[in-house]
Scaffold this active site. Structure first.
Site, PDB file in Angstrom:
ATOM      1  N   THR A  68      39.996 -15.181   5.140  1.00 19.36           N
ATOM      2  CA  THR A  68      40.418 -15.428   6.533  1.00 19.36           C
ATOM      3  C   THR A  68      40.393 -16.938   6.734  1.00 19.36           C
ATOM      4  O   THR A  68      41.352 -17.617   6.384  1.00 19.36           O
ATOM      5  CB  THR A  68      39.491 -14.712   7.543  1.00 19.36           C
ATOM      6  OG1 THR A  68      38.135 -15.065   7.286  1.00 19.36           O
ATOM      7  CG2 THR A  68      39.660 -13.214   7.453  1.00 19.36           C
ATOM      8  N   LYS A  82      34.490 -12.648   0.492  1.00 15.18           N
ATOM      9  CA  LYS A  82      35.071 -13.533   1.505  1.00 15.18           C
ATOM     10  C   LYS A  82      34.041 -13.706   2.607  1.00 15.18           C
ATOM     11  O   LYS A  82      33.163 -12.852   2.808  1.00 15.18           O
ATOM     12  CB  LYS A  82      36.379 -12.982   2.050  1.00 15.18           C
ATOM     13  CG  LYS A  82      36.317 -11.734   2.880  1.00 15.18           C
ATOM     14  CD  LYS A  82      35.912 -11.911   4.321  1.00 15.18           C
ATOM     15  CE  LYS A  82      36.700 -13.035   4.976  1.00 15.18           C
ATOM     16  NZ  LYS A  82      36.085 -13.269   6.347  1.00 15.18           N
ATOM     17  N   ASN A 130      35.767 -22.871  16.046  1.00 13.52           N
ATOM     18  CA  ASN A 130      35.400 -21.630  16.724  1.00 13.52           C
ATOM     19  C   ASN A 130      35.627 -21.648  18.230  1.00 13.52           C
ATOM     20  O   ASN A 130      35.280 -20.685  18.915  1.00 13.52           O
ATOM     21  CB  ASN A 130      33.952 -21.279  16.402  1.00 13.52           C
ATOM     22  CG  ASN A 130      33.825 -20.801  14.972  1.00 13.52           C
ATOM     23  OD1 ASN A 130      34.409 -19.786  14.618  1.00 13.52           O
ATOM     24  ND2 ASN A 130      33.113 -21.557  14.158  1.00 13.52           N
ATOM     25  N   THR A 172      26.765  -8.865   3.498  1.00 14.00           N
ATOM     26  CA  THR A 172      27.569  -9.884   4.152  1.00 14.00           C
ATOM     27  C   THR A 172      29.047  -9.673   3.955  1.00 14.00           C
ATOM     28  O   THR A 172      29.508  -9.444   2.864  1.00 14.00           O
ATOM     29  CB  THR A 172      27.257 -11.283   3.643  1.00 14.00           C
ATOM     30  OG1 THR A 172      27.942 -12.206   4.493  1.00 14.00           O
ATOM     31  CG2 THR A 172      27.759 -11.525   2.244  1.00 14.00           C
ATOM     32  N   SER A 190      40.096 -17.576  17.405  1.00 14.13           N
ATOM     33  CA  SER A 190      40.158 -17.879  15.971  1.00 14.13           C
ATOM     34  C   SER A 190      39.448 -16.769  15.211  1.00 14.13           C
ATOM     35  O   SER A 190      38.593 -16.090  15.728  1.00 14.13           O
ATOM     36  CB  SER A 190      39.486 -19.205  15.672  1.00 14.13           C
ATOM     37  OG  SER A 190      38.109 -19.131  15.930  1.00 14.13           O
TER      38      SER A 190
END
Lengths: 383, 383
Positions: free
Chosen positions: A146, A168, A378, A179, A383
């Protein structure tokens, strides 16, 4: 390499049109057998994305024949329609691959609270299946990015068997049990309980001990799939260590590529009364915005370390605490120690050592600094 | 006004040379009686500054005749020498004012881990004592500023009696029991237990419910002194409400002047099973860096609200959660609600309402956004 380093796996990564940018956004990982044993750990967040709810059930069966992963949308907080979309994703993959939908895990990442464009995702699964290859691991790793700037893979070669993986993760990176999206594969000949034991033990001291920004995701998923294609049954200790090494490598890569970060902070808590105390103190430092700012500014501000320790329930005496920053003991016995001017913090990696002087246990937590770039990245619209 | 709004108090604020800038850095508040009853609440941080350890003991006696406050240095994590410095400060004030050192409270604020320049501080006390005035409240409020851009005062007029106060605080602003440095005064004729009850009840829902940056100070101190000079004994409920109003006013001023902040965030948690649940959820939102960034960017990113709620132990069903941002219900039943484009977040104040749909309790937590200016201000060398 990545998830196809181990024998018995094929993978693909393609652009299905889920991302408006046109970048790759759909990955498919298939276990070609002969075994299809699997284990998984998932986010401890009580608000779980639809694919997490689905894949938890799939993994309980102990067998996973394929994993569909998409970036461009987390499919979290999307209600019954979101769950139906995940179900339809698994059904489509099962139909195309000739497997049971109950053995297809699904993982999604991206913005929370938007529906996935199923009219693009479902045809994407057909396209990905057509492109499956024993060399597709890198493409798959690219397709799950991402805000990651690089894709993350790791491989461990055992005696006749291999563990490989991809990951990722760049933000909302403070796993409670696992995670972000991670798929690990092995050709070792092991059953689901063996995989589960190795994966849980490894996640506990790797993914569970990185804390980039204190924010736990709704979508964290780590899967470990075994094909048995090597025909080798490794000894339990050796295999568990291999999984730990690969998890540690991927976890470290996640911290190294965290959104907006300029420093990777190794927080070592030593001489704690218990391991839990060490982890609690380490996490309190990892999440202290003032300390994260100080490290960004290359300021050995140990007072912020002590004020953070003071908020925990760990066993310690304030007058016996010691703190080193990059090996200079700037705080001794809870007060002023060696000259802070001796500390060189110019490197990307900064080590903060907190000595609780209360026992013999220890833990390491990896964190990032807090930067204007993090704020910028952020605070942009959704986003 | 400030601490001298109530009859029976004098104050002064001067530049003693503790700050290199030459700005005012020493305040003295004296209770001229006839009463000298007092109460106090202090930081819950287990690493406590020397003046906190000292003043806790003073307040236990129930009488405070004077308070010495300095900015320019927190005198925290300074070991035995730091405690001796606080003791010497109280002794000096006692000598100059003709009181007992055991009735002199001390409060310090500034950088942790440096010694105070006692060769400047002690003469400063003589200078401040010489300047004591019943109109000195504003000067005292100015002298306790650190990175505060404005000084903070508040006054409540009762029936023949008054409650006034001053506060400082701009960073490390997440009190566990109290916040930063606050001195409240009243001329009401009340004894220490009455003051204590009113102060604890007020702090619990005011200072304890602001959380600017998640970082709890080593020096938080709130003192309430009564001179009895009005001769009026207010009813308990009316006095407690006056203290609450003044505390709430000062707490709100602290959030409004937090380091680098561009938004004041009112977090309302409603329909919680318990008040503790409401506070836990409110604080998890207040401390979520991704949500704080989103609000800075005027992005009604409710997915970050749900992911933060999901990390708490509060009673809730993920499929029944509702979230409003500035009164637009962008999340209903844990999924997509009203059009986010309807949310106008351009004002300084942003209201986030989290409806847990689990009961009838509620709480309000005030927080700030996370900005590049916060990072900048706190990454400069030992700011």
């Amino acid at each position: 390499m990545s998830v196809t380093a181990a024998k018995g796996f094929t993978a693909a990564g393609i652009a299905a049109g889920i991302k408006e940018s046109g970048n790759p956004d759909l990955a498919l990982v298939v276990n070609e057998g002969p075994r299809r044993s699997a284990a998984g750990v998932f986010t401890a967040n009580r608000v779980k994305a639809a694919p997490v709810l689905w894949s938890e059930q799939v993994v309980k069966g102990g067998a996973v024949s394929a994993v569909v992963l998409n970036s461009g949308g987390a499919n979290a907080c999307t209600g019954p329609r979101g769950f139906q979309d995940t179900h339809a994703t698994a059904e489509k993959a099962a139909e195309v691959l000739g497997h049971s939908a109950g053995e297809v895990a699904v993982a999604s990442t991206g913005l929370i609270g938007v529906y996935l464009p199923m009219d693009r995702l479902l045809p994407g699964i057909e396209k990905a299946a057509a492109g499956l290859s024993p060399h597709g691991g890198e493409e798959a790793a690219v397709a799950i990015k991402t805000t990651d700037t690089v894709h993350k893979t790791a491989v461990y070669e055992g005696e006749g068997w291999t563990v490989g993986g991809m990951a990722k993760g760049a933000g909302m990176l403070a796993p409670g049990l696992a995670t972000m999206l991670v798929v690990l594969t092995t050709d070792a000949d092991l059953d689901a309980p063996d995989l589960d034991a190795a994966l849980r033990a490894s996640a506990r001291t790797t993914f569970d001990r990185i804390d980039s920004d204190g924010c736990m995701s709704t979508n964290d998923t780590v899967l470990l799939l075994a094909s048995g294609a090597s025909g080798v049954v490794p000894d339990g200790g050796g295999f568990a260590e291999a999984v730990r090494v690969v998890c540690d490598d991927l976890a470290r890569q996640l911290i190294g590529d965290a959104e907006g970060a300029s420093k990777d902070i190794r927080i070592e808590v030593v001489n704690a009364a218990t391991e839990d105390d060490a982890v609690e103190v380490g996490r309190s430092l990892a999440r202290n915005n003032l300390l994260k700012c100080a490290i960004h500014g290359e300021d050995p501000n140990w007072g912020r370390v002590l004020s953070a320790i003071g908020t925990t329930s760990a066993v310690f005496d304030p007058d016996r605490l010691n703190v080193a920053i990059n090996d200079v003991w700037v705080c001794r016995d809870g007060s002023i120690g060696d000259d802070r001017e001796l500390v060189d913090m110019r490197g990307r990696e900064v080590c903060v050592t907190a000595d609780l002087a209360a026992g013999q246990e220890a833990a390491v937590i990896w964190a990032n600094d807090l930067t204007a770039e993090y704020v910028h990245e952020n605070s942009a619209y959704s986003s």
